[in-house]
Design a protein around this motif. Sequence first.
Motif, PDB file in Angstrom:
ATOM      1  N   UNK A  71      -5.471 -10.557  -4.132  1.00  0.00           N
ATOM      2  CA  UNK A  71      -5.154  -9.216  -3.597  1.00  0.00           C
ATOM      3  C   UNK A  71      -3.702  -8.844  -3.905  1.00  0.00           C
ATOM      4  N   UNK A  72      -2.797  -9.817  -3.734  1.00  0.00           N
ATOM      5  CA  UNK A  72      -1.373  -9.550  -4.007  1.00  0.00           C
ATOM      6  C   UNK A  72      -1.179  -9.222  -5.488  1.00  0.00           C
ATOM      7  N   UNK A  73      -1.867  -9.976  -6.364  1.00  0.00           N
ATOM      8  CA  UNK A  73      -1.720  -9.724  -7.811  1.00  0.00           C
ATOM      9  C   UNK A  73      -2.247  -8.336  -8.190  1.00  0.00           C
ATOM     10  N   UNK A  74      -3.153  -7.788  -7.333  1.00  0.00           N
ATOM     11  CA  UNK A  74      -3.669  -6.428  -7.574  1.00  0.00           C
ATOM     12  C   UNK A  74      -2.813  -5.372  -6.875  1.00  0.00           C
ATOM     13  N   UNK A  75      -1.692  -5.818  -6.286  1.00  0.00           N
ATOM     14  CA  UNK A  75      -0.763  -4.881  -5.647  1.00  0.00           C
ATOM     15  C   UNK A  75      -1.061  -4.611  -4.184  1.00  0.00           C
ATOM     16  N   UNK A  76      -1.890  -5.482  -3.567  1.00  0.00           N
ATOM     17  CA  UNK A  76      -2.257  -5.266  -2.160  1.00  0.00           C
ATOM     18  C   UNK A  76      -1.783  -6.447  -1.320  1.00  0.00           C
ATOM     19  N   UNK A  77      -0.557  -6.347  -0.791  1.00  0.00           N
ATOM     20  CA  UNK A  77      -0.010  -7.468  -0.005  1.00  0.00           C
ATOM     21  C   UNK A  77      -0.044  -7.190   1.495  1.00  0.00           C
ATOM     22  N   UNK A  78      -0.625  -6.059   1.850  1.00  0.00           N
ATOM     23  CA  UNK A  78      -0.647  -5.575   3.227  1.00  0.00           C
ATOM     24  C   UNK A  78      -2.028  -5.893   3.799  1.00  0.00           C
ATOM     25  N   UNK A  79      -2.123  -6.927   4.652  1.00  0.00           N
ATOM     26  CA  UNK A  79      -3.446  -7.435   5.037  1.00  0.00           C
ATOM     27  C   UNK A  79      -3.660  -7.395   6.543  1.00  0.00           C
TER      28      UNK A  79
END
Length: 414
Positions: A71-79
């Motif tokens: 998810x972070x590698x896809x630009x989504x670090x907000x979980x």
Amino acid sequence: MSTSATVAPKEMTLYGFLRPWLGDGLLLSAGDKWSRHRRLLTPAFHFNILKPYVKIFNKSVNIMHAKWQRLVSEGNSHLDMFEHISLMTLDSLQKCVFSFDSNCQENPSEYIAAILELSALIVKRYQQIFLHMNFLYHLTSDGWRFRKACKLVHDFTDAIIQERRHTLTSQGVDEFLKAKAKSKTLDFIDVLLLAKDENGKELSDEDIRSEADTFMFGGHDTTASGLSWVLYNLARHPEYQERCRREVQELLRDRDPKEIEWDDLAQLPFLTMCIKESLRLHPPVTVISRCCTQDVMLPDGRVIPKGNICAISIFGIHHNPSVWPQPEVYDPFRFDPENPQKRSPLAFIPFSAGPRNCIGQTFAMSEMKVALALTLLRFRVLPDHAEPRRKPELILRAEGGLWLRVEPLRAGAR
């Protein structure tokens, strides 16, 4: 004030809504049945049974972290911590209870969806007083969905019990145990199938189903809440987060792969202090209720008459300023074993207390330690911009989810 479990059995309002799902398991049973089941289930939580589960915890956490990295590698670090950690605890519980891998963290699972739906429906029903009456509830679409989800969960558990009982009968106990010794794991169903009371009487299939369903219900949400809130508290206190991380790095310094083992759990004193202080500040179960079967005398001379239902606020006890100075401050040093405090043992009761305390507390603490240690080893956890609002339901949640930012750490980075 303290009163024994025999004086104060459970009051049934909210618990009653759980009965069609959980039956007469430890959470809901009373009297002789509860005492017999508690005795029979206690060996299921002996450390010899729990030890091999640590490997399962590691594996389930690794799956969650691989998802976070993606998810972070896809630009989504907000979980939303609740969403991810609930799936992780359900995944590991299914493996520990049933030796079943549904891969539910990666792909939708009907069984897991049914458990999540049942929990949500019970909270919703509790908030709508006119639906407390069974005959009205059964007429609603929610009532229909509840019965459908119940059937799915029961069918799943029944199928595993019947298959396992067939294996046990055809192999015999000795061969069954020999085969289990090879896999090194006795799951919860195995322990319940082999359990016998002092008269040699076994648990019925229905009893086993109730206890397995109770453990799946009681073990996923509570642990997910405890873990989510400790990550939140460490995100807000980076100095404590860093100290925990150094403790874990030091422990695993010469090891590859980096995996938490059973003997490591006692070697993480500061991490344990951080978990306990978070369980004080954000107890997963905020209130328990008991019905007095005899008059209870209070310290000031007043009496709670027999027959009254008492709500005991764990949240209130944990935030009592006369016991906990500055109760809203997150301070792990309150639990420093080097500096023991003169507090009542009933001042800190995240797992309840007395004979009816949580039978799974060592399981839960072990899982939380493994998950927190591995998370801090691989990620820096940062607060979200918005402060979460606490939302007590069946467990303590956050309104709209508990959002944090995760930042992968390079291997060897400090």
